[in-house]
Design an enzyme around this catalytic site. Sequence first.
Site, PDB file in Angstrom:
ATOM      1  N   ASP A   7       0.272   5.513  -1.137  1.00  0.00           N
ATOM      2  CA  ASP A   7      -0.725   6.506  -1.547  1.00  0.00           C
ATOM      3  C   ASP A   7      -0.163   7.613  -2.418  1.00  0.00           C
ATOM      4  O   ASP A   7      -0.731   8.712  -2.475  1.00  0.00           O
ATOM      5  CB  ASP A   7      -1.383   7.119  -0.301  1.00  0.00           C
ATOM      6  CG  ASP A   7      -2.506   6.266   0.249  1.00  0.00           C
ATOM      7  OD1 ASP A   7      -3.474   6.034  -0.486  1.00  0.00           O
ATOM      8  OD2 ASP A   7      -2.408   5.817   1.404  1.00  0.00           O
TER       9      ASP A   7
ATOM     10  N   HIS B  84     -13.195   2.069   3.672  1.00  0.00           N
ATOM     11  CA  HIS B  84     -12.138   2.936   4.178  1.00  0.00           C
ATOM     12  C   HIS B  84     -12.544   3.306   5.608  1.00  0.00           C
ATOM     13  O   HIS B  84     -12.885   2.416   6.386  1.00  0.00           O
ATOM     14  CB  HIS B  84     -11.899   4.143   3.262  1.00  0.00           C
ATOM     15  CG  HIS B  84     -10.670   4.902   3.628  1.00  0.00           C
ATOM     16  ND1 HIS B  84     -10.690   6.209   4.037  1.00  0.00           N
ATOM     17  CD2 HIS B  84      -9.362   4.509   3.697  1.00  0.00           C
ATOM     18  CE1 HIS B  84      -9.458   6.611   4.320  1.00  0.00           C
ATOM     19  NE2 HIS B  84      -8.634   5.591   4.125  1.00  0.00           N
TER      20      HIS B  84
ATOM     21  N   HIS C  93      -2.405  -3.141   4.700  1.00  0.00           N
ATOM     22  CA  HIS C  93      -1.618  -2.272   5.591  1.00  0.00           C
ATOM     23  C   HIS C  93      -2.275  -2.248   6.979  1.00  0.00           C
ATOM     24  O   HIS C  93      -2.964  -1.314   7.343  1.00  0.00           O
ATOM     25  CB  HIS C  93      -1.451  -0.860   5.002  1.00  0.00           C
ATOM     26  CG  HIS C  93      -2.707  -0.103   4.684  1.00  0.00           C
ATOM     27  ND1 HIS C  93      -3.729  -0.629   3.928  1.00  0.00           N
ATOM     28  CD2 HIS C  93      -3.097   1.161   5.014  1.00  0.00           C
ATOM     29  CE1 HIS C  93      -4.686   0.285   3.803  1.00  0.00           C
ATOM     30  NE2 HIS C  93      -4.333   1.373   4.461  1.00  0.00           N
TER      31      HIS C  93
ATOM     32  N   HIS D 178      -8.745  -1.748   7.241  1.00  0.00           N
ATOM     33  CA  HIS D 178      -9.777  -0.718   7.442  1.00  0.00           C
ATOM     34  C   HIS D 178     -11.145  -1.260   7.850  1.00  0.00           C
ATOM     35  O   HIS D 178     -11.996  -0.477   8.279  1.00  0.00           O
ATOM     36  CB  HIS D 178      -9.950   0.164   6.200  1.00  0.00           C
ATOM     37  CG  HIS D 178      -8.968   1.280   6.098  1.00  0.00           C
ATOM     38  ND1 HIS D 178      -9.015   2.390   6.917  1.00  0.00           N
ATOM     39  CD2 HIS D 178      -7.895   1.453   5.291  1.00  0.00           C
ATOM     40  CE1 HIS D 178      -8.033   3.200   6.611  1.00  0.00           C
ATOM     41  NE2 HIS D 178      -7.324   2.655   5.630  1.00  0.00           N
TER      42      HIS D 178
ATOM     43  N   HIS E 118       0.836  -1.205   0.000  1.00  0.00           N
ATOM     44  CA  HIS E 118       0.000   0.000   0.000  1.00  0.00           C
ATOM     45  C   HIS E 118       0.870   1.253   0.000  1.00  0.00           C
ATOM     46  O   HIS E 118       1.629   1.506   0.936  1.00  0.00           O
ATOM     47  CB  HIS E 118      -0.893   0.023   1.244  1.00  0.00           C
ATOM     48  CG  HIS E 118      -2.013   1.004   1.151  1.00  0.00           C
ATOM     49  ND1 HIS E 118      -3.238   0.699   0.572  1.00  0.00           N
ATOM     50  CD2 HIS E 118      -2.103   2.292   1.533  1.00  0.00           C
ATOM     51  CE1 HIS E 118      -4.026   1.753   0.629  1.00  0.00           C
ATOM     52  NE2 HIS E 118      -3.354   2.749   1.205  1.00  0.00           N
TER      53      HIS E 118
ATOM     54  N   ASP F 230       2.232   2.116   3.797  1.00  0.00           N
ATOM     55  CA  ASP F 230       1.302   3.256   3.777  1.00  0.00           C
ATOM     56  C   ASP F 230       2.024   4.577   3.576  1.00  0.00           C
ATOM     57  O   ASP F 230       1.585   5.617   4.050  1.00  0.00           O
ATOM     58  CB  ASP F 230       0.442   3.309   5.047  1.00  0.00           C
ATOM     59  CG  ASP F 230      -0.864   4.076   4.842  1.00  0.00           C
ATOM     60  OD1 ASP F 230      -1.181   4.418   3.694  1.00  0.00           O
ATOM     61  OD2 ASP F 230      -1.566   4.341   5.828  1.00  0.00           O
TER      62      ASP F 230
ATOM     63  N   GLU G 138      -9.099   1.491  -2.553  1.00  0.00           N
ATOM     64  CA  GLU G 138      -9.200   1.553  -1.093  1.00  0.00           C
ATOM     65  C   GLU G 138     -10.599   2.023  -0.675  1.00  0.00           C
ATOM     66  O   GLU G 138     -10.843   3.204  -0.475  1.00  0.00           O
ATOM     67  CB  GLU G 138      -8.127   2.478  -0.515  1.00  0.00           C
ATOM     68  CG  GLU G 138      -8.018   2.377   0.997  1.00  0.00           C
ATOM     69  CD  GLU G 138      -6.838   3.140   1.549  1.00  0.00           C
ATOM     70  OE1 GLU G 138      -6.478   2.894   2.711  1.00  0.00           O
ATOM     71  OE2 GLU G 138      -6.277   3.992   0.826  1.00  0.00           O
TER      72      GLU G 138
END
Length: 398
Positions: free
Chosen positions: A23, A153, A215, A194, A21, A323, A126
Site C-alpha cells: 500500500d 474492500h 493478501h 477482503h 499487495h 500488506d 482494491e
Amino acid sequence: MTERLAQARALLAAHPVVDGHNDLPWALREQVRYDLDQRDIALDQRAHLHTDIPRLRAGGVGAQFWSVYVPSRLSGDAAVSATLEQIDVVRRLADRYASDLRLAHTADDVEAARAEGRIASLMGAEGGHSINCSLATLRALYELGVRYMTLTHNDNIPWADSATDEPSAHGLTRFGEEVVREMNRIGMLVDLSHVSADTMRDALRVTDAPVVFSHSSSRAVCDHPRNIPDDVLALLPANGGVAMVTFVPKFVLPEAVAWTRAAEENMRAHGLDPVATTPEAMKIHQAYEEANPRPVATAATVADHLDHMREVAGIDHLGIGGDYDGTPFVPSDLADVAGYPNLIAELLERRWSEADLAKLTWRNAVRVLRDAEAVARDLGTHRGPSLATIDELDAAGA
C-alpha cells in the site's frame, strides 16, 4: 539460523518474491500528498514507511503488485478519481526510479524486468467501488495497467459482499457475476481477499480463469473473516489460483484479534481511520501499545499458516502478499520489505524444499498471471465487451 538466512538470500536471488499487495501509493497520499521529493524511496525511509528501494532489494523482491487502493468511504466518481490518482503515482514512481522499477503488464514483462535486474511493478485495484458499477471503467483501469481487482474492500458494494460487513447479496449478484466474466475476458485477475466466503465461492463457480487472494491467510489457523476457509482453499487446485499469505498480525495471530479490535476502537475515539499510517496516527498507535502491550506475531506465525495452506491447497497454489504500508503493525521479524529472507529461512528450517520455495516466491504468481492472459486470448475470440449494467441485471434484486 545465520546459515539458513544465507541460504534464504541465495534462494531469493534466484527466485525473488512476487509480492501480491503493498500500500505504498496510499501511504504516499496520506503522508505527503504524493510529493515524491518528500519521500524519496531511493533513500532509507524506515522512519516513515515499510517500503523503499534499498529494502526491497535487501528483501529479495523481484515483482510487486502496488495496491491502487482507495477507501470504501469514497464512492461513485470520487472513488474512480482517487483510483486514477493512485495509478498516476505508481506510474510516476516507475518513471522516477526507472533504473530500479519497471512497469509490468504481462507475465513476459515480469520476466523481462527480472532479467534486467529491475523490480517489476504491477498494479491491483482494491475494491470494486473503484469502478462505480461500470464495466467500461473496469476496462479503462485495465488499459491503464491494473492487473487485478479485489472485488470488495471492508464494506459491501452493490454487487458483492465483503468479509467484514453484514451479508446483503449473500455472495455475488448477477451483475457481480458479469464483472467476474468481464475480468476474465480482458485478462484482469479476480482478487478474492477482503470478500465474504460466499463471494469467494460464487466467484470460483463463475470464473474461467485462476483467481488470486492477494493478501489473505488461513481461517483454520486464525479465525478471522478476512482469512480463507479450508473448503475454499480446497477449490484452488481445480481453479489453478494462488492464495498469497499476509503478515498482518490480526489476521495471523489469534491472540492479536481482540487486542487489535480494542486498538482500532481507540483510533476511532480519536477521530482517525484505524488503518491510518500518518505520523499523528502512529503516535496514537504507539501510545496505546505502550499502555497495552500487544501480542507479537513472528515469521513462525506466518509459516504456521503456510504449512496448513500447503496441506489443504498444495504447494502450487501459494504465494506471499505482505500488506506492507497498509497496516500499522507487523510481525517482529518481518518489520518491513527487507524481512522476506526471515520467512524463507523459517520455512527452510521446517524442511521446505528449494523447489517448493521457488514456487511460493516466484513461479506460482507468474504462472497465474500467464494463465489469466491465456484465458483472455481464448475468450477474446468469441466474446466482445460486455455492455451490461447493474440496473439491467440486478433490477429484480438478484
